[in-house]
Design a protein around this motif. Structure first.
Motif, mmCIF file in Angstrom:
data_model
loop_
_atom_site.group_PDB
_atom_site.id
_atom_site.type_symbol
_atom_site.label_atom_id
_atom_site.label_comp_id
_atom_site.label_asym_id
_atom_site.label_seq_id
_atom_site.Cartn_x
_atom_site.Cartn_y
_atom_site.Cartn_z
ATOM 1 N N LEU A 19 43.177 48.933 27.134
ATOM 2 C CA LEU A 19 44.255 47.961 27.280
ATOM 3 C C LEU A 19 44.113 46.954 26.149
ATOM 4 C CD1 LEU A 19 46.577 46.682 28.943
ATOM 5 C CD2 LEU A 19 44.823 45.408 30.183
ATOM 6 N N ARG A 36 48.417 53.426 34.073
ATOM 7 C CA ARG A 36 49.134 52.223 33.621
ATOM 8 C C ARG A 36 49.756 51.473 34.800
ATOM 9 N NH1 ARG A 36 52.213 54.202 29.799
ATOM 10 N NH2 ARG A 36 51.047 53.336 28.075
ATOM 11 N N LYS A 63 49.577 46.712 25.667
ATOM 12 C CA LYS A 63 49.805 48.152 25.664
ATOM 13 C C LYS A 63 48.538 48.833 26.160
ATOM 14 C CE LYS A 63 48.566 49.009 20.870
ATOM 15 N NZ LYS A 63 48.936 49.596 19.612
ATOM 16 N N TYR A 64 48.727 49.995 26.763
ATOM 17 C CA TYR A 64 47.620 50.765 27.315
ATOM 18 C C TYR A 64 47.686 52.171 26.747
ATOM 19 C CZ TYR A 64 44.519 52.853 30.790
ATOM 20 O OH TYR A 64 43.489 53.509 31.420
#
Length: 115
Positions: free
Chosen positions: A96, A34, A90-91
């Motif tokens: 992703l 991330r 968000k990952y």
């Protein structure tokens, strides 16, 4: 920051879809951390940068075949004059997901936090 960027969608395959009042972009980024992914919004463009660093121990191994790639990657999408404060990312599990509200704004440049 990013040298020798590979600007090729081969490494960042994505799906884009429209649902209600938002657009969604889902990008496959398996093996990335991330903290090595950066999203920037500037002048209607959403830029995604991803860095996958080479392992220093590789020189010590006697590889017969090596298919995994390392480097700096970039993908750019024109999303128009949207309100960047309503872009969420968000990952999770190597994917992703970017959520973009269709509302318009006069914003210029912003880095987007990935949760």
């Amino acid at each position: 920051m990013l040298e020798n960027i590979i600007d090729n969608d081969t490494y960042m395959r994505c799906d884009i879809f429209d649902y209600n009042d938002k657009y969604y972009i889902e990008i496959d980024l398996p093996g990335f951390k991330r903290e090595n992914i950066l999203l920037e919004f500037s002048r209607g463009y959403l830029n995604i940068f991803a860095i996958k660093k080479d392992n220093k121990e590789i020189d010590e191994k006697n590889y017969i075949k090596r298919e995994r790639t390392f480097g700096n990657y970039k993908r750019e999408f024109y999303v128009g004059n949207v309100d960047y404060s309503k872009i969420n990312a968000k990952y999770k599990d190597g994917v992703l997901t970017i959520e973009i509200s269709k509302s318009k704004s006069d914003n210029d440049k912003k880095t987007i936090e990935i949760k």
